[in-house]
Design a protein around this motif. Sequence first.
Motif, short mmCIF file in Angstrom:
data_model
loop_
_atom_site.label_atom_id
_atom_site.label_comp_id
_atom_site.label_asym_id
_atom_site.label_seq_id
_atom_site.Cartn_x
_atom_site.Cartn_y
_atom_site.Cartn_z
N CYS A 1 0.84 -1.20 0.00
CA CYS A 1 0.00 0.00 0.00
C CYS A 1 0.88 1.25 0.00
O CYS A 1 1.81 1.36 0.80
N ILE A 2 0.58 2.15 -0.91
CA ILE A 2 1.26 3.45 -0.95
C ILE A 2 0.33 4.45 -0.27
O ILE A 2 -0.77 4.71 -0.76
N THR A 3 0.76 4.98 0.86
CA THR A 3 -0.15 5.81 1.66
C THR A 3 0.58 7.00 2.27
O THR A 3 1.80 6.97 2.46
N HIS A 4 -0.21 8.04 2.56
CA HIS A 4 0.30 9.20 3.28
C HIS A 4 -0.37 9.31 4.65
O HIS A 4 -0.12 10.28 5.38
N LEU A 5 -1.20 8.34 4.98
CA LEU A 5 -1.93 8.38 6.25
C LEU A 5 -1.19 7.60 7.32
O LEU A 5 -0.91 6.41 7.14
N PRO A 6 -0.90 8.21 8.46
CA PRO A 6 -0.22 7.48 9.53
C PRO A 6 -1.08 6.34 10.08
O PRO A 6 -0.55 5.31 10.49
N GLN A 7 -2.41 6.52 10.09
CA GLN A 7 -3.28 5.46 10.61
C GLN A 7 -3.17 4.20 9.75
O GLN A 7 -3.27 3.08 10.27
N VAL A 8 -2.98 4.37 8.45
CA VAL A 8 -2.83 3.22 7.56
C VAL A 8 -1.42 2.63 7.68
O VAL A 8 -1.24 1.42 7.80
N ALA A 9 -0.42 3.50 7.67
CA ALA A 9 0.97 3.03 7.74
C ALA A 9 1.23 2.26 9.03
O ALA A 9 2.01 1.30 9.04
N ALA A 10 0.57 2.65 10.12
CA ALA A 10 0.82 2.01 11.41
C ALA A 10 0.34 0.56 11.44
O ALA A 10 0.81 -0.24 12.25
N THR A 11 -0.59 0.21 10.56
CA THR A 11 -1.14 -1.15 10.57
C THR A 11 -0.24 -2.15 9.85
O THR A 11 -0.43 -3.36 9.97
N ALA A 12 0.74 -1.66 9.11
CA ALA A 12 1.56 -2.55 8.29
C ALA A 12 2.53 -3.37 9.13
O ALA A 12 3.02 -2.90 10.16
N SER A 13 2.82 -4.56 8.68
CA SER A 13 3.82 -5.39 9.37
C SER A 13 5.24 -4.92 9.02
O SER A 13 6.17 -5.14 9.79
N SER A 14 5.40 -4.28 7.87
CA SER A 14 6.68 -3.70 7.47
C SER A 14 6.42 -2.32 6.90
O SER A 14 5.45 -2.11 6.17
N HIS A 15 7.32 -1.39 7.20
CA HIS A 15 7.11 0.01 6.81
C HIS A 15 8.35 0.49 6.04
O HIS A 15 9.47 0.43 6.55
N PHE A 16 8.12 0.95 4.82
CA PHE A 16 9.21 1.47 3.99
C PHE A 16 8.93 2.93 3.65
O PHE A 16 7.78 3.32 3.43
#
Length: 392
Positions: free
Chosen positions: A327-342
């Motif tokens: 997922c390409i996102t600018h939302l912290p709420q979405v990014a926080a749910t990821a198992s890996s963050h790039f």
Amino acid sequence: RKHFRQLQSLLAEQAALNTAETAREQELDLLRHQISEIKSANLVAGEEEEIENRYKLASNSKRLIELASAIANKLSEADRSVLSQLAETQRLLRELEKIDSSIAQFSSAHAASVVELSEIARALSAYAEKLDLDPEQLAALEQRVSLFETLKRKYGSSIAEVIAFAERAAERAQKIEGRDIELERLAREIENVRAQMNRAGEALRKLRAKAAPKLSENIRHHLRDLGFRQSEFEAKLSSLDEPSRNGFDSMELLFSPNPGEPLKPLRAIASSGEISRLMLAIKSALAAQDAIPLLVFDEIDTNVGGEIAHAVGAKMRTLGQDHQVICITHLPQVAATASSHFVVTKDVTRGRTFSNLREVTGKTREEEIARMLGGKSESALKLAATLLKAWV
């Protein structure tokens, strides 16, 4: 699909048999000529090697006779032949043996050698006589070898392949000659397969008609979670004019994002952000059945925030249990749910712009989430830690 593929194959075979009469007759004439040419050669599997060996001997018989005769002559017939000289040495050995009996072993060995050489001389003489050149036999062998080469140029790289070609040609000719019988057989088989396909298609249609409303309601449920609270969605089935490999129906996805608007094809009305959320809703509804291993969502956070952003992240987190989700996102709420963050950044080096991708973890990830929240203040860092903690 099995019945559809089988039907298509039978229809193609039927069409091939229904080609123009002139073309069939021309093909049949050619096949008959090919079969006759090969059959008249009376080919036998394994014959080629034997004939070629015999031809090689026959075509070189003159030289073979010369060589064998020359050797036999040197051994026994010429003046001062090998055997005549050995007879002299044999006489000398006997005289030597009379004086010294220990020489007896050499005398015996010499005598045995004379016997062996005599046998060789006789055998070579007989070999030369047997190879007496027969022009007719040579011509027959040469003609046979030439026939082999002609047939191989036309029908295969070996006599075995030529024989196999004749067998296939005979089968094809038989089919053409028995065209009417074959057409009747095909018609019966086509009717049988079409009936099986129709039964399978109708059964599939009933299953789809039963499943479509449930699927539509399930997708509407996910859409409401994703912010489309008053939207409408329908998976509409339509009958096809002709059956396809996927059945008798096509499915059109209809969507209305706002109340009072008619349902329209999804491709015609949805924006890119809406498409991403719609796909997320559809994939969430089909998560258990979807076999696609990788899902990519771009701009899924367009015009989304707060509670809906949490819902978007939660659904992608759930999808990630059975799929690889990017997922390409600018939302912290979405990014926080990821198992890996790039994080993707752009840097300018020596006048050139480079894009860089790096993974963030631990404290660095908290700082990145805080940055996405609007800064790296203490409150932003605490909120970032809270967001991440909810999904760790």
